[in-house]
Design a protein around this motif. Sequence first.
Motif, PDB file in Angstrom:
ATOM      1  N   LEU A  20       0.834  -1.205   0.000  1.00  0.00           N
ATOM      2  CA  LEU A  20       0.000   0.000   0.000  1.00  0.00           C
ATOM      3  C   LEU A  20       0.862   1.245   0.000  1.00  0.00           C
ATOM      4  CD1 LEU A  20      -2.746   1.409   0.217  1.00  0.00           C
ATOM      5  CD2 LEU A  20      -2.594   1.145   2.709  1.00  0.00           C
ATOM      6  N   ARG A  21       1.866   1.273   0.861  1.00  0.00           N
ATOM      7  CA  ARG A  21       2.779   2.421   0.915  1.00  0.00           C
ATOM      8  C   ARG A  21       3.497   2.602  -0.418  1.00  0.00           C
ATOM      9  NH1 ARG A  21       8.328   2.689   2.525  1.00  0.00           N
ATOM     10  NH2 ARG A  21       8.929   4.783   3.273  1.00  0.00           N
ATOM     11  N   VAL A 125     -10.066  11.277  -8.655  1.00  0.00           N
ATOM     12  CA  VAL A 125     -11.239  10.470  -8.301  1.00  0.00           C
ATOM     13  C   VAL A 125     -11.272   9.156  -9.087  1.00  0.00           C
ATOM     14  CG1 VAL A 125     -13.756  10.367  -8.299  1.00  0.00           C
ATOM     15  CG2 VAL A 125     -12.594  12.425  -7.497  1.00  0.00           C
ATOM     16  N   PRO A 126     -11.295   9.176 -10.437  1.00  0.00           N
ATOM     17  CA  PRO A 126     -11.283   7.887 -11.159  1.00  0.00           C
ATOM     18  C   PRO A 126      -9.959   7.147 -11.004  1.00  0.00           C
ATOM     19  CG  PRO A 126     -11.088   9.708 -12.711  1.00  0.00           C
ATOM     20  CD  PRO A 126     -11.390  10.311 -11.381  1.00  0.00           C
ATOM     21  N   PHE A 127      -8.878   7.900 -10.860  1.00  0.00           N
ATOM     22  CA  PHE A 127      -7.560   7.273 -10.736  1.00  0.00           C
ATOM     23  C   PHE A 127      -7.470   6.415  -9.468  1.00  0.00           C
ATOM     24  CE2 PHE A 127      -2.952   7.966  -9.398  1.00  0.00           C
ATOM     25  CZ  PHE A 127      -2.490   6.901 -10.151  1.00  0.00           C
ATOM     26  N   VAL A 128      -7.925   6.952  -8.350  1.00  0.00           N
ATOM     27  CA  VAL A 128      -7.893   6.196  -7.092  1.00  0.00           C
ATOM     28  C   VAL A 128      -8.832   4.992  -7.159  1.00  0.00           C
ATOM     29  CG1 VAL A 128      -8.447   6.287  -4.635  1.00  0.00           C
ATOM     30  CG2 VAL A 128      -7.166   8.155  -5.687  1.00  0.00           C
ATOM     31  N   LEU A 129     -10.014   5.197  -7.762  1.00  0.00           N
ATOM     32  CA  LEU A 129     -10.962   4.096  -7.875  1.00  0.00           C
ATOM     33  C   LEU A 129     -10.389   2.957  -8.713  1.00  0.00           C
ATOM     34  CD1 LEU A 129     -14.327   6.037  -8.391  1.00  0.00           C
ATOM     35  CD2 LEU A 129     -13.568   4.815  -6.347  1.00  0.00           C
ATOM     36  N   LEU A 130      -9.771   3.308  -9.834  1.00  0.00           N
ATOM     37  CA  LEU A 130      -9.194   2.283 -10.707  1.00  0.00           C
ATOM     38  C   LEU A 130      -8.005   1.586 -10.047  1.00  0.00           C
ATOM     39  CD1 LEU A 130      -9.298   4.162 -14.137  1.00  0.00           C
ATOM     40  CD2 LEU A 130     -10.594   2.117 -13.544  1.00  0.00           C
ATOM     41  N   THR A 131      -7.140   2.376  -9.416  1.00  0.00           N
ATOM     42  CA  THR A 131      -5.937   1.814  -8.828  1.00  0.00           C
ATOM     43  C   THR A 131      -6.258   0.887  -7.653  1.00  0.00           C
ATOM     44  OG1 THR A 131      -4.712   3.797  -9.462  1.00  0.00           O
ATOM     45  CG2 THR A 131      -3.687   2.364  -7.836  1.00  0.00           C
ATOM     46  N   SER A 132      -7.293   1.213  -6.897  1.00  0.00           N
ATOM     47  CA  SER A 132      -7.639   0.386  -5.734  1.00  0.00           C
ATOM     48  C   SER A 132      -8.423  -0.863  -6.119  1.00  0.00           C
ATOM     49  CB  SER A 132      -8.454   1.215  -4.738  1.00  0.00           C
ATOM     50  OG  SER A 132      -9.659   1.674  -5.334  1.00  0.00           O
ATOM     51  N   LEU A 133      -8.862  -0.950  -7.382  1.00  0.00           N
ATOM     52  CA  LEU A 133      -9.712  -2.058  -7.817  1.00  0.00           C
ATOM     53  C   LEU A 133      -9.051  -3.416  -7.585  1.00  0.00           C
ATOM     54  CD1 LEU A 133     -12.335  -2.919  -9.235  1.00  0.00           C
ATOM     55  CD2 LEU A 133     -11.109  -2.708 -11.415  1.00  0.00           C
ATOM     56  N   PRO A 135      -6.103  -4.330  -5.861  1.00  0.00           N
ATOM     57  CA  PRO A 135      -5.723  -4.669  -4.481  1.00  0.00           C
ATOM     58  C   PRO A 135      -6.912  -5.012  -3.591  1.00  0.00           C
ATOM     59  CG  PRO A 135      -4.490  -2.771  -5.236  1.00  0.00           C
ATOM     60  CD  PRO A 135      -5.535  -3.041  -6.271  1.00  0.00           C
ATOM     61  N   LEU A 136      -8.004  -4.227  -3.662  1.00  0.00           N
ATOM     62  CA  LEU A 136      -9.152  -4.481  -2.800  1.00  0.00           C
ATOM     63  C   LEU A 136      -9.888  -5.753  -3.202  1.00  0.00           C
ATOM     64  CD1 LEU A 136     -10.657  -0.885  -2.344  1.00  0.00           C
ATOM     65  CD2 LEU A 136      -9.259  -2.203  -0.742  1.00  0.00           C
ATOM     66  N   ILE A 170      -0.746 -11.552  -3.229  1.00  0.00           N
ATOM     67  CA  ILE A 170       0.405 -10.961  -3.927  1.00  0.00           C
ATOM     68  C   ILE A 170       0.017 -10.518  -5.331  1.00  0.00           C
ATOM     69  CG2 ILE A 170       2.726 -11.392  -4.797  1.00  0.00           C
ATOM     70  CD1 ILE A 170       2.549 -11.099  -1.800  1.00  0.00           C
ATOM     71  N   ALA A 171      -0.798 -11.329  -6.013  1.00  0.00           N
ATOM     72  CA  ALA A 171      -1.210 -10.979  -7.377  1.00  0.00           C
ATOM     73  C   ALA A 171      -1.998  -9.679  -7.397  1.00  0.00           C
ATOM     74  CB  ALA A 171      -2.027 -12.118  -7.983  1.00  0.00           C
ATOM     75  N   GLY A 172      -2.896  -9.506  -6.420  1.00  0.00           N
ATOM     76  CA  GLY A 172      -3.702  -8.294  -6.375  1.00  0.00           C
ATOM     77  C   GLY A 172      -2.865  -7.043  -6.200  1.00  0.00           C
ATOM     78  N   TRP A 173      -1.948  -7.072  -5.230  1.00  0.00           N
ATOM     79  CA  TRP A 173      -1.098  -5.904  -4.996  1.00  0.00           C
ATOM     80  C   TRP A 173      -0.099  -5.694  -6.132  1.00  0.00           C
ATOM     81  CZ3 TRP A 173      -2.423  -2.342  -1.757  1.00  0.00           C
ATOM     82  CH2 TRP A 173      -3.175  -2.642  -0.627  1.00  0.00           C
ATOM     83  N   GLY A 174       0.426  -6.795  -6.670  1.00  0.00           N
ATOM     84  CA  GLY A 174       1.409  -6.676  -7.745  1.00  0.00           C
ATOM     85  C   GLY A 174       0.836  -6.054  -9.001  1.00  0.00           C
ATOM     86  N   PHE A 175      -0.321  -6.564  -9.454  1.00  0.00           N
ATOM     87  CA  PHE A 175      -0.941  -6.005 -10.652  1.00  0.00           C
ATOM     88  C   PHE A 175      -1.435  -4.581 -10.391  1.00  0.00           C
ATOM     89  CE2 PHE A 175      -1.464 -10.537 -11.896  1.00  0.00           C
ATOM     90  CZ  PHE A 175      -0.777 -10.471 -13.098  1.00  0.00           C
TER      91      PHE A 175
END
Length: 562
Positions: A20-21, A125-133, A135-136, A170-175
């Motif tokens: 996350l960091r 706004v869309p950038f954070v939503l897309l980027t968190s998709l 990992p979450l 790992i896959a979620g955070w890596g991608f």
Amino acid sequence: MNWYYTTLNVGAILISAIFLRYIIYRMRFFLHAYQQVGYKNNEFWQWLKDHWEEKVVPPSLSMLMILIFILVLGGSWLLEYLTYTSLTLIVFILALFWFGSVKNYRSEKVKKPLVFTPRLYRLIVPFVLLTSLFPLYFSYMAFTGFMPFTQQAIPSYFAGVLNFDLTILIAGWGFGAILVPFFILLSGLFTRPVETYIQNGFKKQARKKLASMPDLDVIAITGSYGKTSTKFMIRDLLKERFNVCSTPGSYNTPMGICKVINNDLQANHQVLILEMGARYQGNIQELCDIAKPDISVITNVGVAHLETFGSQDVIAKEKGTLVDNLESGDVAILNADDPRVSEMGSDRQDINRVLVGLNNGEIQASGISYNTSGMSFNVTLGDETESFQTKLLGAHNAQNLLLAIGVGHHFGLRLKTMAIAAQKIEPVEHRLELKQNGDLFIIDDAFNSNPVGAKNAVEILSQFDTGKRIIITPGMIELGDIEKEENYKFGQTIGKANLDLVVLVGKDRAKPIQEGIRSEDSASLNVRVVNSLYEANELIQKVAQPGDVILYENDLPDVYNE
């Protein structure tokens, strides 16, 4: 064994915290780069390609992809030799080693920091939503064993071994980390209709305001180099008699011009001075559609932004658009020493063309000399000659001042009046700005160096005799296919100048400059190569002595740092 599973789950949470960091710093870094290229997807994509292995997919992310591949294909095989606990510990150590440091995406000192403007917030706004998709979504599956929304169980979930699935986590955070810069591009596409709508509103407001001021004289300035300097010179000459409004700094884009017109232009202003920049064909026409010029000033046609235009002839055609937009009776003030500029509008008998130059034209300069006090020269207009003294340095600044004098003459100012005003003109910040720092003289020419300006700056430095003559430079950028050639020529200029110390910033960027220096039989010239401007300054602090003159020629934006 609850403590055991709790410990492992804490380890998984720590792995997530490390990623996350890392992603947050990566997001901020690429947002900064995107802002520095003007929110333009094509330029940002080019920047990504130029920094692919260094920033976009660095070795740490490449190794992570290999690790995910191994876990997916060989997870069961690995568990024959390693416990899931030891495998989790190994992944934690690797994550800490590869992604614990964010040095690659953090700059302690930036020349142009990230600015959180309304446009940036709309992009975020869309950038954070897309980027968190990723990992979450993947973290939910990893910790619960079920697909989100459907609650369908995941077949490969190791529920009997641990409370989370390592591979999915790992896959979620890596991608998620890898896709950060690409989600910026996608967010830029999503927000483009909104930005277009907002910008069209500002343009409409600016056009309406200008239409309500029919007596306002609009002066527009363009050219490859010297636009900002010339703009401020015109402003400083005209304000002796007129109420003038001008764009600040390098405000030369549609939104920059609209901001000044909508917010700063008042009913009592008599003259509006606008700088008009262009990186692509059609940019000047877009600006003229907002504010049609009554007086067009063309400084020169050089090789700035040659990478996006393709040739100087295309650049000349684009700059000439400013003259094409003049109506009958309007005025063009042109650089007579530039063949491409001097031909602009030559086929139009309905406009007034005023040619100025150091060697040609109706208004000319002669006897240029300069030192630590500035520059002096004589200006001839018809039968009248007047001596000018200014704090500015360089023959190209004399040329720019002649353009300003041409504008002032059109407005009825006498040469003597303009000579008095010229004494008060301050150098534009970071453009051959002569300063004194204690016992040292600084020539600050750090803003976007170009071949003509760089050569002039070196020649000026060579004429100082108060102490050692030192240059600090990374060379020139954004010159397309001729960049190495021009930096080689720049090196030749340095080699001929007989300087005392040359400090080149960036090992890769320094190579063509060094080759140019060596071609002038300057092997004995003291040349030092450092990795950053900050290292260069540390070196100067050690070697500089009272009376030394230090030229800062070009200062790369943060996205170009090596």
